[in-house]
Design a protein around this motif. Structure first.
Motif: not given
Length: 127
Positions: A58-59, A65-75
């Protein structure tokens, strides 16, 4: 993977941090693969038979998930800044579909109004 830059400018620190993140992901990939290759007496991966404690998974999933969301924004920012779309082979396999799942995607679609809602076919767009 970018080589470490010897300078101490903001861009040098950015590129060095980017390289460190890439190496960390390579290490995660190697560790994940290593875990899946640990086999038991029955020649099957132990992780598939025993699983992993949810407190850990879970952790880990929350972090990913947090990293993935940021990477979408970065891309998206990269595409807007550089006016280009990275090659699919260089990116995540789902990058081509990222715009559809991207909560930060531009709403400038002809079939959507200013709020991202589908426009009705009888709506007069000239208003």
């Amino acid at each position: 993977m970018p080589m470490k830059r010897p300078g101490d400018t903001a861009i040098d620190r950015y590129h060095n941090a980017l390289g460190a993140l890439g190496r960390a992901f390579d290490a995660i990939d190697a560790a994940f693969t290593g875990l899946t290759k640990v086999v038991g007496d029955d020649s099957q991966p132990i992780v598939e038979a025993r699983g992993v404690e949810p407190r850990l998974t879970d952790a880990w999933r929350d972090l990913l998930s947090r990293i993935d969301e940021e990477m979408v924004v970065w891309a998206r920012t990269f595409r807007k800044t550089h006016g280009t779309k990275p090659l699919a082979a260089a990116g995540h396999p789902d990058d081509e579909d990222a715009d559809e799942a991207d909560p930060y995607a531009d709403v400038g679609d002809d079939d959507q109004d200013d709020w991202g809602m589908a426009a009705s076919p009888d709506t007069d767009r000239a208003q």
